[in-house]
Design a protein around this motif. Structure first.
Motif, mmCIF file in Angstrom:
data_model
loop_
_atom_site.group_PDB
_atom_site.id
_atom_site.type_symbol
_atom_site.label_atom_id
_atom_site.label_comp_id
_atom_site.label_asym_id
_atom_site.label_seq_id
_atom_site.Cartn_x
_atom_site.Cartn_y
_atom_site.Cartn_z
ATOM 1 N N MET A 160 0.849 -1.171 0.000
ATOM 2 C CA MET A 160 0.000 0.000 0.000
ATOM 3 C C MET A 160 0.901 1.241 0.000
ATOM 4 S SD MET A 160 -3.022 1.379 0.075
ATOM 5 C CE MET A 160 -3.832 -0.173 0.052
ATOM 6 N N PRO A 161 0.629 2.182 -0.875
ATOM 7 C CA PRO A 161 1.452 3.387 -0.904
ATOM 8 C C PRO A 161 1.214 4.256 0.331
ATOM 9 C CG PRO A 161 -0.393 3.593 -2.419
ATOM 10 C CD PRO A 161 -0.416 2.197 -1.879
ATOM 11 N N SER A 162 2.231 5.034 0.667
ATOM 12 C CA SER A 162 2.078 6.036 1.720
ATOM 13 C C SER A 162 2.560 7.365 1.149
ATOM 14 C CB SER A 162 2.862 5.655 2.971
ATOM 15 O OG SER A 162 4.242 5.577 2.691
ATOM 16 N N TYR A 163 2.041 8.445 1.716
ATOM 17 C CA TYR A 163 2.303 9.779 1.172
ATOM 18 C C TYR A 163 2.826 10.709 2.258
ATOM 19 C CZ TYR A 163 -0.416 7.976 -2.684
ATOM 20 O OH TYR A 163 -0.861 7.210 -3.727
ATOM 21 N N ARG A 164 3.807 11.530 1.878
ATOM 22 C CA ARG A 164 4.329 12.552 2.782
ATOM 23 C C ARG A 164 3.367 13.732 2.795
ATOM 24 N NH1 ARG A 164 10.460 13.212 1.206
ATOM 25 N NH2 ARG A 164 10.230 14.892 2.702
ATOM 26 N N ILE A 165 3.517 14.596 3.773
ATOM 27 C CA ILE A 165 2.607 15.732 3.967
ATOM 28 C C ILE A 165 2.468 16.572 2.707
ATOM 29 C CG2 ILE A 165 2.316 17.917 5.207
ATOM 30 C CD1 ILE A 165 1.516 15.516 6.864
ATOM 31 N N ARG A 166 3.557 16.859 2.039
ATOM 32 C CA ARG A 166 3.515 17.663 0.806
ATOM 33 C C ARG A 166 2.621 17.013 -0.240
ATOM 34 N NH1 ARG A 166 8.762 17.296 -0.697
ATOM 35 N NH2 ARG A 166 8.260 15.421 -1.818
ATOM 36 N N ASP A 167 2.716 15.690 -0.394
ATOM 37 C CA ASP A 167 1.889 14.965 -1.361
ATOM 38 C C ASP A 167 0.429 14.946 -0.932
ATOM 39 O OD1 ASP A 167 4.163 14.329 -2.923
ATOM 40 O OD2 ASP A 167 4.606 12.640 -1.597
ATOM 41 N N VAL A 168 0.185 14.772 0.362
ATOM 42 C CA VAL A 168 -1.184 14.805 0.894
ATOM 43 C C VAL A 168 -1.827 16.139 0.555
ATOM 44 C CG1 VAL A 168 -2.556 14.861 3.021
ATOM 45 C CG2 VAL A 168 -0.756 13.134 2.743
ATOM 46 N N ALA A 169 -1.099 17.221 0.794
ATOM 47 C CA ALA A 169 -1.618 18.564 0.518
ATOM 48 C C ALA A 169 -1.930 18.734 -0.964
ATOM 49 C CB ALA A 169 -0.612 19.610 0.982
ATOM 50 N N ASP A 170 -1.024 18.297 -1.823
ATOM 51 C CA ASP A 170 -1.248 18.409 -3.271
ATOM 52 C C ASP A 170 -2.476 17.621 -3.709
ATOM 53 O OD1 ASP A 170 0.964 20.034 -3.629
ATOM 54 O OD2 ASP A 170 2.271 18.398 -4.319
ATOM 55 N N LEU A 171 -2.609 16.412 -3.211
ATOM 56 C CA LEU A 171 -3.723 15.551 -3.612
ATOM 57 C C LEU A 171 -5.073 16.067 -3.123
ATOM 58 C CD1 LEU A 171 -1.992 12.131 -3.092
ATOM 59 C CD2 LEU A 171 -2.869 13.012 -5.263
ATOM 60 N N LEU A 172 -5.083 16.724 -1.964
ATOM 61 C CA LEU A 172 -6.342 17.215 -1.410
ATOM 62 C C LEU A 172 -6.598 18.680 -1.745
ATOM 63 C CD1 LEU A 172 -6.353 15.467 2.082
ATOM 64 C CD2 LEU A 172 -7.441 14.738 -0.048
ATOM 65 N N GLY A 173 -5.636 19.328 -2.399
ATOM 66 C CA GLY A 173 -5.831 20.714 -2.802
ATOM 67 C C GLY A 173 -5.805 21.692 -1.649
ATOM 68 N N VAL A 174 -4.967 21.418 -0.644
ATOM 69 C CA VAL A 174 -4.838 22.303 0.509
ATOM 70 C C VAL A 174 -3.366 22.629 0.722
ATOM 71 C CG1 VAL A 174 -6.925 21.381 1.621
ATOM 72 C CG2 VAL A 174 -4.696 20.376 2.145
ATOM 73 N N SER A 175 -3.074 23.498 1.682
ATOM 74 C CA SER A 175 -1.691 23.839 1.987
ATOM 75 C C SER A 175 -1.037 22.735 2.812
ATOM 76 C CB SER A 175 -1.630 25.159 2.769
ATOM 77 O OG SER A 175 -2.153 24.975 4.070
ATOM 78 N N ASP A 176 0.293 22.735 2.815
ATOM 79 C CA ASP A 176 1.037 21.790 3.652
ATOM 80 C C ASP A 176 0.642 21.968 5.117
ATOM 81 O OD1 ASP A 176 2.303 21.297 1.250
ATOM 82 O OD2 ASP A 176 4.323 21.675 1.985
ATOM 83 N N ASP A 177 0.465 23.222 5.545
ATOM 84 C CA ASP A 177 0.103 23.497 6.937
ATOM 85 C C ASP A 177 -1.244 22.876 7.303
ATOM 86 O OD1 ASP A 177 2.422 24.911 7.442
ATOM 87 O OD2 ASP A 177 1.527 26.843 6.949
ATOM 88 N N THR A 178 -2.211 22.951 6.397
ATOM 89 C CA THR A 178 -3.522 22.350 6.661
ATOM 90 C C THR A 178 -3.399 20.842 6.796
ATOM 91 O OG1 THR A 178 -4.707 24.125 5.544
ATOM 92 C CG2 THR A 178 -5.859 22.023 5.743
ATOM 93 N N ALA A 179 -2.668 20.219 5.879
ATOM 94 C CA ALA A 179 -2.472 18.765 5.946
ATOM 95 C C ALA A 179 -1.769 18.391 7.254
ATOM 96 C CB ALA A 179 -1.674 18.279 4.741
ATOM 97 N N ARG A 180 -0.783 19.180 7.655
ATOM 98 C CA ARG A 180 -0.054 18.908 8.894
ATOM 99 C C ARG A 180 -0.979 19.063 10.111
ATOM 100 N NH1 ARG A 180 3.759 21.738 7.610
ATOM 101 N NH2 ARG A 180 5.040 20.148 6.660
ATOM 102 N N PHE A 230 -7.914 14.899 -14.321
ATOM 103 C CA PHE A 230 -8.236 15.031 -12.914
ATOM 104 C C PHE A 230 -7.298 14.135 -12.105
ATOM 105 C CE2 PHE A 230 -12.058 15.864 -15.335
ATOM 106 C CZ PHE A 230 -12.523 17.039 -14.772
ATOM 107 N N ALA A 231 -6.349 14.734 -11.401
ATOM 108 C CA ALA A 231 -5.422 13.971 -10.566
ATOM 109 C C ALA A 231 -6.081 13.696 -9.228
ATOM 110 C CB ALA A 231 -4.130 14.750 -10.374
ATOM 111 N N GLY A 232 -5.886 12.499 -8.710
ATOM 112 C CA GLY A 232 -6.482 12.176 -7.425
ATOM 113 C C GLY A 232 -6.055 10.830 -6.901
ATOM 114 N N LEU A 233 -6.901 10.287 -6.048
ATOM 115 C CA LEU A 233 -6.635 9.010 -5.398
ATOM 116 C C LEU A 233 -7.708 7.996 -5.751
ATOM 117 C CD1 LEU A 233 -5.813 10.292 -1.829
ATOM 118 C CD2 LEU A 233 -4.239 9.093 -3.331
ATOM 119 N N VAL A 234 -7.286 6.779 -5.978
ATOM 120 C CA VAL A 234 -8.240 5.686 -6.176
ATOM 121 C C VAL A 234 -8.867 5.397 -4.818
ATOM 122 C CG1 VAL A 234 -8.500 3.258 -6.808
ATOM 123 C CG2 VAL A 234 -6.924 4.723 -8.095
ATOM 124 N N THR A 235 -10.198 5.347 -4.762
ATOM 125 C CA THR A 235 -10.891 5.090 -3.504
ATOM 126 C C THR A 235 -11.550 3.719 -3.469
ATOM 127 O OG1 THR A 235 -12.885 6.185 -4.323
ATOM 128 C CG2 THR A 235 -11.323 7.534 -3.066
#
Length: 135
Positions: free
Chosen positions: A1-21, A72-77
């Protein structure tokens, strides 16, 4: 299963790194530490979080040259493979995208909940809607 760093989480969800953190710090989004001590989020947990929070997720407002109407970039759910065909659901920011493809293609692409993917849309039909109550 892939894992994502905070920067990637923020990019995928369309929010800032601070919000993801903040989400991981408050345990709103489950996270762990990798071998180097960096905060990471499991792909399946991120996919579930993206679906639950799709309505409030921000969209990408950067001035990057791309055709938003086609990619549309995103995550498989979710992936449901049944014999020859597979239904692949993705959360792309606030948008849910569903694709039907061969089960073989889904397997070759390694699609599973939490995987990063881009939905590319090519359509020859445009559907026009009218406000509710009008025909």
């Amino acid at each position: 299963m892939p894992s994502y760093r905070i920067r990637d989480v923020a990019d995928l969800l369309g929010v800032s790194d601070d919000t993801a953190r903040r989400w991981t710090d408050s345990a709103a989004l489950a996270s762990s530490k990798d071998a180097a001590g960096r905060t990471v989020v499991d792909g399946a947990a991120l996919a579930a979080f993206a679906v639950e929070n799709a309505v409030t997720a921000a969209t990408d407002t950067t001035a990057v040259a791309r055709s938003a109407r086609n990619r549309f970039a995103g995550l498989v759910t979710r992936v449901v493979a049944d014999g020859v065909m597979a239904q692949v659901e993705m959360q792309c920011g606030p948008h849910r995208v569903v694709s039907l493809m061969s089960a073989e293609a889904a397997a070759e692409l390694g699609l599973e909940p939490g995987s990063r993917a881009t939905a590319v849309v090519k359509a020859t039909t445009v559907i026009v809607e009218t406000p509710e109550g009008r025909s």
